[in-house]
Motif scaffolding. Structure first.
Motif, PDB file in Angstrom:
ATOM      1  N   THR A 110       0.013  13.341  -1.026  1.00 43.90           N
ATOM      2  CA  THR A 110       1.240  14.087  -1.305  1.00 43.90           C
ATOM      3  C   THR A 110       1.884  13.627  -2.605  1.00 43.90           C
ATOM      4  O   THR A 110       2.279  14.440  -3.460  1.00 43.90           O
ATOM      5  CB  THR A 110       2.230  13.915  -0.143  1.00 43.90           C
ATOM      6  N   MET A 111       1.981  12.306  -2.773  1.00 41.46           N
ATOM      7  CA  MET A 111       2.654  11.763  -3.942  1.00 41.46           C
ATOM      8  C   MET A 111       1.857  12.006  -5.218  1.00 41.46           C
ATOM      9  O   MET A 111       2.389  12.470  -6.231  1.00 41.46           O
ATOM     10  CB  MET A 111       2.915  10.275  -3.728  1.00 41.46           C
ATOM     11  N   VAL A 147       4.560   1.518 -12.507  1.00 45.68           N
ATOM     12  CA  VAL A 147       3.629   1.292 -11.403  1.00 45.68           C
ATOM     13  C   VAL A 147       4.400   1.030 -10.119  1.00 45.68           C
ATOM     14  O   VAL A 147       4.096   1.603  -9.053  1.00 45.68           O
ATOM     15  CB  VAL A 147       2.680   0.121 -11.738  1.00 45.68           C
ATOM     16  N   CYS A 148       5.398   0.169 -10.188  1.00 51.37           N
ATOM     17  CA  CYS A 148       6.166  -0.169  -8.982  1.00 51.37           C
ATOM     18  C   CYS A 148       6.984   1.017  -8.488  1.00 51.37           C
ATOM     19  O   CYS A 148       7.074   1.258  -7.283  1.00 51.37           O
ATOM     20  CB  CYS A 148       7.073  -1.363  -9.260  1.00 51.37           C
ATOM     21  N   ARG A 161       7.616   5.228  -4.462  1.00 49.95           N
ATOM     22  CA  ARG A 161       7.727   6.659  -4.167  1.00 49.95           C
ATOM     23  C   ARG A 161       6.795   7.022  -3.010  1.00 49.95           C
ATOM     24  O   ARG A 161       7.174   7.745  -2.087  1.00 49.95           O
ATOM     25  CB  ARG A 161       7.340   7.444  -5.431  1.00 49.95           C
ATOM     26  N   LYS A 162       5.573   6.503  -3.065  1.00 52.28           N
ATOM     27  CA  LYS A 162       4.618   6.772  -1.984  1.00 52.28           C
ATOM     28  C   LYS A 162       5.115   6.203  -0.668  1.00 52.28           C
ATOM     29  O   LYS A 162       4.947   6.803   0.400  1.00 52.28           O
ATOM     30  CB  LYS A 162       3.245   6.190  -2.344  1.00 52.28           C
ATOM     31  N   ASN A 163       5.739   5.027  -0.707  1.00 50.66           N
ATOM     32  CA  ASN A 163       6.129   4.362   0.529  1.00 50.66           C
ATOM     33  C   ASN A 163       7.207   5.129   1.278  1.00 50.66           C
ATOM     34  O   ASN A 163       7.314   5.025   2.499  1.00 50.66           O
ATOM     35  CB  ASN A 163       6.606   2.939   0.236  1.00 50.66           C
ATOM     36  N   ILE A 164       8.006   5.897   0.567  1.00 54.30           N
ATOM     37  CA  ILE A 164       9.034   6.707   1.222  1.00 54.30           C
ATOM     38  C   ILE A 164       8.375   7.720   2.157  1.00 54.30           C
ATOM     39  O   ILE A 164       8.817   7.919   3.297  1.00 54.30           O
ATOM     40  CB  ILE A 164       9.904   7.418   0.167  1.00 54.30           C
ATOM     41  N   VAL A 165       7.307   8.364   1.681  1.00 49.14           N
ATOM     42  CA  VAL A 165       6.591   9.332   2.517  1.00 49.14           C
ATOM     43  C   VAL A 165       5.992   8.631   3.730  1.00 49.14           C
ATOM     44  O   VAL A 165       6.090   9.114   4.867  1.00 49.14           O
ATOM     45  CB  VAL A 165       5.488  10.033   1.705  1.00 49.14           C
TER      46      VAL A 165
END
Length: 247
Positions: free
Chosen positions: A34-35, A92-93, A98-102
């Motif tokens: 998704t990200m 990068v961080c 951003r991915k971790n929110i999903v």
């Protein structure tokens, strides 16, 4: 497979989390897809993201290392940034956050359940008084284990958050597996390690563990064996079945 090694004969068994204990790999794959699909579209990056990118660049690695590796595969370089970066930042961080929110949203909404075969094997190890530990690149390991209701099954949890505090390099370096073995008070030469990621198998093999088990959840049996797995199974129920079949 009745000829599988008897895991109760080892001093400890170290388990990867995603894809070995819980099917969180599916949640991670969905979150990464998704990200990155949105990111690649926004930045006009080609070729488009595919599931092979997950196995080639993300699976088994710490989140930020995976982001950097995947972007590098597209000849894209961005500043590393800091773990405190907001998810909107193009570092990068920031991209990793951003991915971790999903991921955390899906885990919170849907929950997670451990693989039944893994639970059977944990029951067998517990009855034999063989300690079990978790070795995960994920910073979400504690949350995932708690959501699955199995945190109390493991004496040691070496996850991405601990590795970052201890400045341990990401898999395929053996450091996280070796640190987990030290925390469990066992020698790698008398312990077994179980992984489903190629980088994780490489990590355990480099740590000279007595037995390295590959669980094929999509990486491919041949690839896992080439990475250093002594045996490859499709599910840990095969070890439980082999144990139950012994006289």
């Amino acid at each position: 497979m009745s000829n599988l090694p008897d895991l109760t004969t080892y001093d400890a068994v170290l388990f990867d989390l995603d894809g070995v204990i819980t099917p969180t790999a599916e949640v991670h794959m969905h979150a990464w897809r998704t990200m990155f699909e949105q990111l690649f579209a926004d930045w006009d990056i080609t070729p488009p993201y595919s599931d092979s990118d997950y196995f080639d660049h993300l699976d088994g690695k710490k989140r930020y290392d995976g982001v950097a590796a995947l972007l590098r595969s597209r000849d894209v370089e961005v500043p590393w940034g800091d773990p405190s970066d907001a998810p909107e930042e193009n570092t990068v961080c920031g991209i990793g956050n951003r991915k971790n929110i999903v991921f955390t949203r899906v885990l919170r909404e849907d929950g997670i359940a451990a693989y039944p075969g893994t639970l059977r094997l944990l029951d067998i190890l517990d009855a034999a008084e063989v300690p079990a530990a978790v070795v995960s690149s994920s910073k979400n390991a504690e949350d995932v284990l708690a959501a699955a209701g199995i945190r109390d099954r493991f004496e040691v949890v070496m996850d991405g958050a601990v590795a970052e505090r201890e400045h341990l390099p990401s898999k395929p370096a053996p450091d996280v597996f070796l640190a987990a073995a030290r925390m469990a008070g066992v020698e790698p030469a008398r312990a077994a390690a179980i992984e489903d990621a190629i980088s994780g198998v490489q990590s355990a093999a480099a740590g000279a563990f007595a037995l390295v088990v590959g669980v094929d959840r999509g990486a491919g049996a041949d690839a896992l064996q080439q990475a250093g797995a002594h045996v490859v199974v499709s599910d840990l129920a095969e070890f439980a079945d082999a144990h139950d079949a012994r006289p």
